[in-house]
Design a protein around this motif. Structure first.
Motif, PDB file in Angstrom:
ATOM      1  N   LEU A 612       0.858  -1.178   0.000  1.00  9.74           N
ATOM      2  CA  LEU A 612       0.000   0.000   0.000  1.00  9.74           C
ATOM      3  C   LEU A 612       0.896   1.230   0.000  1.00  9.74           C
ATOM      4  O   LEU A 612       1.782   1.354   0.843  1.00  9.74           O
ATOM      5  N   LEU A 613       0.677   2.120  -0.972  1.00  2.51           N
ATOM      6  CA  LEU A 613       1.493   3.327  -1.083  1.00  2.51           C
ATOM      7  C   LEU A 613       0.581   4.525  -1.246  1.00  2.51           C
ATOM      8  O   LEU A 613      -0.477   4.444  -1.873  1.00  2.51           O
ATOM      9  N   LEU A 614       1.031   5.665  -0.667  1.00  2.00           N
ATOM     10  CA  LEU A 614       0.335   6.933  -0.829  1.00  2.00           C
ATOM     11  C   LEU A 614       1.277   7.942  -1.454  1.00  2.00           C
ATOM     12  O   LEU A 614       2.464   8.012  -1.078  1.00  2.00           O
ATOM     13  N   ASN A 615       0.770   8.706  -2.377  1.00  2.00           N
ATOM     14  CA  ASN A 615       1.545   9.753  -3.031  1.00  2.00           C
ATOM     15  C   ASN A 615       0.984  11.109  -2.625  1.00  2.00           C
ATOM     16  O   ASN A 615      -0.241  11.306  -2.591  1.00  2.00           O
ATOM     17  N   PHE A 616       1.903  12.042  -2.327  1.00  2.00           N
ATOM     18  CA  PHE A 616       1.527  13.380  -1.885  1.00  2.00           C
ATOM     19  C   PHE A 616       2.015  14.405  -2.897  1.00  2.00           C
ATOM     20  O   PHE A 616       2.898  14.129  -3.731  1.00  2.00           O
ATOM     21  N   ASN A 617       1.448  15.599  -2.784  1.00  2.00           N
ATOM     22  CA  ASN A 617       1.933  16.682  -3.646  1.00  2.00           C
ATOM     23  C   ASN A 617       3.322  17.133  -3.232  1.00  2.00           C
ATOM     24  O   ASN A 617       4.080  17.665  -4.051  1.00  2.00           O
ATOM     25  N   LEU A 618       3.692  16.905  -1.965  1.00  2.00           N
ATOM     26  CA  LEU A 618       5.058  17.162  -1.491  1.00  2.00           C
ATOM     27  C   LEU A 618       5.784  15.819  -1.457  1.00  2.00           C
ATOM     28  O   LEU A 618       5.479  14.951  -0.630  1.00  2.00           O
ATOM     29  N   LYS A 619       6.708  15.631  -2.365  1.00  2.00           N
ATOM     30  CA  LYS A 619       7.317  14.314  -2.584  1.00  2.00           C
ATOM     31  C   LYS A 619       8.062  13.783  -1.362  1.00  2.00           C
ATOM     32  O   LYS A 619       8.276  12.577  -1.237  1.00  2.00           O
ATOM     33  N   GLU A 620       8.461  14.657  -0.444  1.00  2.00           N
ATOM     34  CA  GLU A 620       9.229  14.201   0.716  1.00  2.00           C
ATOM     35  C   GLU A 620       8.427  13.240   1.601  1.00  2.00           C
ATOM     36  O   GLU A 620       9.017  12.499   2.401  1.00  2.00           O
ATOM     37  N   ILE A 660      -2.999  14.566  -0.523  1.00  2.00           N
ATOM     38  CA  ILE A 660      -2.836  13.209  -1.052  1.00  2.00           C
ATOM     39  C   ILE A 660      -3.300  13.214  -2.502  1.00  2.00           C
ATOM     40  O   ILE A 660      -4.456  13.529  -2.793  1.00  2.00           O
ATOM     41  N   THR A 661      -2.413  12.886  -3.422  1.00  2.00           N
ATOM     42  CA  THR A 661      -2.759  12.907  -4.847  1.00  2.00           C
ATOM     43  C   THR A 661      -3.268  11.558  -5.329  1.00  2.00           C
ATOM     44  O   THR A 661      -4.106  11.506  -6.234  1.00  2.00           O
ATOM     45  N   SER A 662      -2.770  10.472  -4.757  1.00  2.00           N
ATOM     46  CA  SER A 662      -3.250   9.155  -5.194  1.00  2.00           C
ATOM     47  C   SER A 662      -2.917   8.113  -4.138  1.00  2.00           C
ATOM     48  O   SER A 662      -2.021   8.301  -3.301  1.00  2.00           O
TER      49      SER A 662
END
Length: 1090
Positions: A612-620, A660-662
């Motif tokens: 399970l992975l979450l991607n944010f607008n702030l890559k850090e 959270i972008t995706s």
């Protein structure tokens, strides 16, 4: 079958009279080429079709005409070559072009040559009644004019030629086009009108000949001739452009065919084909005449009549082919009509044509091919003389079959030919056209239904890739509208198509669609589908296939072993759902972010994910939320689980939004083929939330989490560390315009240590976004700074040390130069533990006017004045009204007269430290006099400036403010006469007193006045004469004095003073002077009486 679907090309051609042009050498003669181009030019209303022929052209021979039809038995209805013959071969008019001048020296020789050509044409016609017309191409100079003396001679020569050639006079035309044509187009138009008349006469005669046979026909043996003759009459009427007669004849033929003619299995095909021809003609003409209702009604009746007339049971496919062609042909005609609507358009007829072809295809699957060498199927597929007849028994009109063996062989040949036809290609073409029209008329549901039929047909023709594209579109459309019942029927076929096309992504998508809980398929089918799905992705076992379809194992084995297949999980409603939510809308940089991810499983069997992975607008932050523990990602059917994550925000992300972008949920090993379930769109919903922790609201009494109650919050603001201080303000609204509005700021240190190097910043901004001008405000921490004329929207101050638990005060003064509302932002900031801390409050500031003034001019008798009089005294009254709910103190006032106004006494303020509350008024007056003016009237005169010195009553220590008003817009008039009265304030009873009237002449000429003191009553007696005359020089004055005695105490009325002009007579004394005279005097008791 080809003969069942036959629609001859000639039927679709709009009939036009055929005219053959002979002797036109278009290749070598420019004039001939110009004539041909003008005649052959495309015209929207052209009535003739032209054809270039040689002079020795051979025309179809005319058959011998029957004297009677008594013993004649017709062999069929309509010959296959009859329409072609009369459209392209048999002319109605033959035009021979010939160069011949009236004065040609070889006139006789050329005349004979032309006659021989005419005879050659007549021989070629072989008795046909086509008209022969002659066009003489002549020199322009030889053409007769109006005053030509030889015109009668030339008319005689023309008559001679007509007799010599045995033609009518109207069939001889002259065209003056040599050597170069002038205005050729006009000549051709006139010539063409002659051609049209001759052509129509020919077809009229042909119609007359056909109708002559009607009387000799009987209704028993000549049924076919009735239909044939009516068809011919209609066709000839079309050729002569008589459309109403043509429609009438076609309708008569159709009525006789359907109502009177005998229809049986041996002639059923011929009858249906001719009925189809007649229907085509009737409908085409109806559409051309903008009568679509008539065309539709006729076609519906036509379809209803022949839908049940199937014919031989072994040739049912032939009937379906004919029906399909009828609907397709009518739809083609309907396409040309611009009056189609959503409930009636060509798409419905293309759809029915496709369905008839589908039925034909299903029937044809039972047809067997002929493998025997001793039977030649082509023998039974030859052309026929009449439309709709069988090649092996042409001209057969009997109901009995004479050769049963041959009939069986022929039917077998027809079934063999039918089995070799590619029906799918025809069905696909019809469905595509139907879909186009349903899409054009915004019938999306019908379009999707036909797309499903089209996809099935593509699968049948083994075009799996194209079919798969249609299935994808259909599934997406029905899923978006939650048509689960329809999807239940579509998905198994779509899954099979994906397998046959070896398309792994689509196979996975359709598999997931089938596993959706909203799809009500059997649990056994769903369980097996999930097992196949897991076996392929985890164990690499190919999915099993039905025995009815060919295996694609080799192609599936050739797929790459490692590939990531992204799946838009937002579309999997109910199968796999995800919600993400931050527990708070904002978090300080020194606190932890709490993120919770809720997953809901709708698979029918347990399932296990890998990551399970979450991607944010702030890559850090992408690496901070990553789950690889399989135990946390293993779900039972219907299970939902909440995963919590805590992580600290980055210090350099203060005042930024974390979003959270995706969300990605991986199924399968990332080293091999795996599925990446991605949520993007569903995360966009962001409802409003309370600041408190939300988890208790999700729980039911049993402790179960309700998925519908789970909130969604994918954004969180990272704010700076909260300042541990108390920031309060004290002020009293509203603010008064132009005052130094006091605000007291109180700061209390609640930190456990001293605060060093803090900054207090105050800014002012307008809260009115529609304000047309810039904000005019001044902020200052010192009252002395607010007396300047500058503006400052911000001020800042360093506070070096605030001890623990200490409280400090700071005064802020705001000066507002307009009435627009404002926002005062007070921000206190400092550094603590290397983190920036800030506390901020915002004050909404409303600004009002403290007071308003109203001024008025009055005469010396306290009467209102509309305008001032030059050099005359007046009283200026000024009223000041408090308009603020805040009490104000008027400290002082001052009046500075302008250069146009003087005062006879010192001007002193009558106001001294007067406090005003809301709607209270203070007034003061000044006695003034205007200076002399040059013009008779002066407008908008400035009287002076009035200044008020005031301040807020609740803050006596604040310096007073000065507000100045300009008193202008006064009108001044120059009067020629002015009367000044000198009268005592009061007089004693029965003691004489004097009143002096001083009359001023302010003109440039001498005035003579009549003065009269009119006695009104005996209360005030006048001593001496009351009437006198008076001369007053220019710019001078004269006095008149009267002695009076009052006989009654109190406020008594004086005698009335009247002034009238004697010289010059052209001028009168202004009546307004009387209003300025005193009318009463106060009489007191005499001291002698006391």
């Amino acid at each position: 079958m080809a003969w069942a679907c036959a629609m001859p090309e000639e039927l679709s051609i709009v009939p036009k009279g055929l005219v053959c042009l002979a002797n036109l050498d278009t290749r070598h003669q420019p004039v001939h080429r110009s004539i041909w181009e003008l005649l052959d030019k495309e015209k929207p209303s052209a009535q003739l079709r032209y054809r270039l022929v040689d002079i020795d052209e051979q025309y179809p021979h005319s058959k011998a005409k029957r004297a009677t039809y008594e013993w004649y038995v017709p062999k069929g209805i309509l010959k296959t070559n009859w329409m072609h013959k009369h459209l392209h071969l048999v002319p109605s008019l033959i035009v021979i072009f010939f160069e011949l001048d009236w004065n040609d020296p070889l006139f006789k020789d050329k005349q004979n040559e032309l006659r021989s050509q005419i005879e050659m044409v007549r021989t070629s016609l072989d008795g046909r009644a086509a008209v022969i017309s002659i066009v003489l191409l002549q020199n322009k100079n030889s053409f007769p004019t109006v005053d030509d003396v030889y015109s009668s001679e030339r008319d005689q020569m023309a008559n001679t030629l007509c007799n010599y050639f045995d033609i009518q006079k109207r069939s001889l035309c002259v065209l003056p086009v040599l050597p170069q044509p002038d205005n050729l187009s006009a000549w051709i138009d006139r010539l063409e009108q002659t051609f049209i008349e001759s052509s129509q006469n020919y077809y009229t005669n042909e119609i007359r000949l056909v109708k002559k046979h009607k009387e000799t026909l009987n209704n028993i043996t000549h049924q076919l001739l009735h239909i044939r003759h009516q068809f011919k009459v209609g066709f000839f009427s079309e050729l002569r452009q008589d459309i109403p007669s043509a429609v009438k004849s076609y309708r008569n033929a159709y009525s006789y065919l359907t109502e009177s003619a005998r229809i049986h299995d041996t002639n059923i095909l011929e009858m249906k084909m001719v009925a189809g021809f007649l229907t085509y003609k009737i409908c085409r003409i109806s559409f051309e005449l903008s009568q679509p209702v008539e065309a539709i009604n006729h076609f519906r009746r036509h379809a209803d009549i022949f839908k049940s007339k199937i014919g031989p049971t072994d040739l049912v496919f032939e009937h379906k082919a004919w029906l399909s062609k009828q609907f397709q042909t009518f739809a083609d005609l309907f396409t040309l009509c611009p009056l189609a609507i959503q409930t009636q358009h060509p798409g419905f007829y293309y759809q029915e044509a496709a369905y008839q072809s589908m039925a034909r295809k299903q029937i044809s699957q039972a047809c067997n091919r002929i493998e025997q060498a001793d039977v030649d199927p082509s023998e039974f597929l030859k052309g026929t003389e009449f439309f709709g007849q069988r090649p092996w028994r042409q001209h057969h009109q009997s109901m009995e079959i004479t050769d049963a063996q041959k009939e069986r062989e022929a039917i077998a040949a027809l079934r063999d030919a039918e089995s070799r036809i590619n029906h799918s290609e025809l069905i696909i073409s019809l469905l595509v056209q139907a879909i186009t029209h349903f899409k054009k008329h915004s019938s999306n549901r019908m379009k999707l239904y036909l797309m499903y039929n089209l996809a099935e047909e593509y699968v049948s023709s083994k075009n799996y890739d194209i079919a798969l594209n249609h299935y994808n579109h259909i599934v997406q459309a029905y899923r978006s509208e939650n048509w689960w019942l329809i999807l239940e029927a579509v998905l198994p076929a779509a899954l099979k198509c994906a397998y046959l096309s070896v398309d792994l992504p689509d196979w996975i998508r359709f598999t997931l669609e089938i596993l959706n809980p909203n799809i009500n398929l059997s649990s056994q089918l769903k369980n097996q589908t999930q097992i196949n799905f897991e076996n392929f992705l985890l164990k690499h076992i190919l999915p099993p296939v039905e025995s009815t379809i060919s295996s694609k194992d080799e192609q599936w084995k050739a797929l790459p072993e490692k590939q990531a297949i992204p799946i838009d999980a937002d579309t999997l409603k109910g199968l796999l759902e995800c919600k993400v939510y931050f527990t708070h809308e904002a978090v300080s940089v020194d606190s932890e972010i709490i993120l919770q991810v809720a997953l809901k499983n709708g698979f029918p069997l347990p399932i296990e994910f890998s990551q399970l992975l979450l991607n944010f607008n702030l890559k850090e932050y992408n690496t901070l939320v990553h789950v690889t523990d399989i135990a946390k990602l293993k779900f039972l059917p219907g299970e939902q689980r909440i995963l919590s994550f805590n992580f600290a925000p980055k210090s350099d992300h203060v005042q930024r939004l974390l979003e959270i972008t995706s969300v990605s949920l991986i199924y399968g090993s990332v080293d091999r083929t795996h599925i990446d379930f991605q949520w993007r769109t569903s995360l966009q919903t962001t409802p409003s939330f309370q600041q408190t922790f939300l988890t208790p609201k999700w729980r039911t009494k049993a402790g179960h989490v309700l998925w519908e109650n789970l909130p969604m919050r994918r954004k969180i603001n990272i704010i700076m560390r909260a300042a541990e201080v108390q920031l309060t303000v004290e002020h009293q609204l509203p603010a008064l315009l132009y005052e130094s509005y006091p605000i007291k700021i109180k700061i209390t240190n609640c930190e456990n240590v001293d605060i060093h190097s803090a900054t207090l910043t105050c800014t002012c901004s307008s809260s009115d976004d529609t304000a047309p001008t810039a904000d005019d405000s001044l902020l200052s921490y010192s009252i002395a700074d607010t007396n300047t004329e500058t503006t400052a929207h911000a001020c800042s101050r360093k506070l070096y040390t605030i001890t623990k638990a200490a409280e400090i005060d700071q005064d802020l003064y705001v000066r507002c130069n307009n009435n627009r509302p404002r926002e005062i932002t007070i921000r206190f900031s400092y550094e603590r533990l290397n983190l920036h801390c800030m506390k901020e409050i915002v004050i909404q500031l409303s600004v009002v006017n403290p007071f308003s003034i109203q001024f008025q001019t009055m005469g010396m008798m306290m009467e209102p004045l509309a305008s001032l009089r030059a050099q005359e005294p007046f009283i200026l009254m000024i009223d000041t009204r408090c308009t603020s709910i805040i009490p104000i103190t008027i400290v002082n006032s001052s009046f500075k007269p302008s250069q146009f106004v003087i005062s006879d006494c010192a001007i002193e303020s009558q106001i001294d430290n007067i406090q005003l509350k809301l709607d209270e008024v203070v007034a003061e007056g000044f006695c003034l006099r205007t200076q002399p003016i040059a013009a008779s009237i002066v407008q908008n005169l400035l009287v002076g400036e009035y200044s008020l010195y005031w301040k807020r009553s609740s803050h006596p220590n604040i310096p007073e403010l000065c507000t100045t008003f300009s008193l202008s817009d006064f009108n001044v008039e120059q009067q020629q006469v002015y009367v000044e009265v000198n009268i005592p304030n009061n007089v004693p009873l029965q003691e004489p007193f004097q009143i002096n009237y001083r009359i001023h002449n302010r003109s440039n000429i001498v005035h003579e006045y009549k003065v009269n003191l009119e006695q009104i009553n005996v209360v005030v007696a006048v001593s001496g004469s009351t009437v006198t005359s008076l001369l007053v020089p220019p710019h001078s004055s004269s006095d008149v004095t009267y002695t009076l005695v009052a006989t009654l105490c109190g406020f008594v009325q004086l005698p009335k003073f009247k002034l009238s002009m004697i010289r010059p007579q052209s001028q009168d004394v202004d009546e307004s002077i009387e209003k300025t005279m005193p009318t009463h005097i106060f009489v007191v008791p005499s001291s002698q009486n006391e």
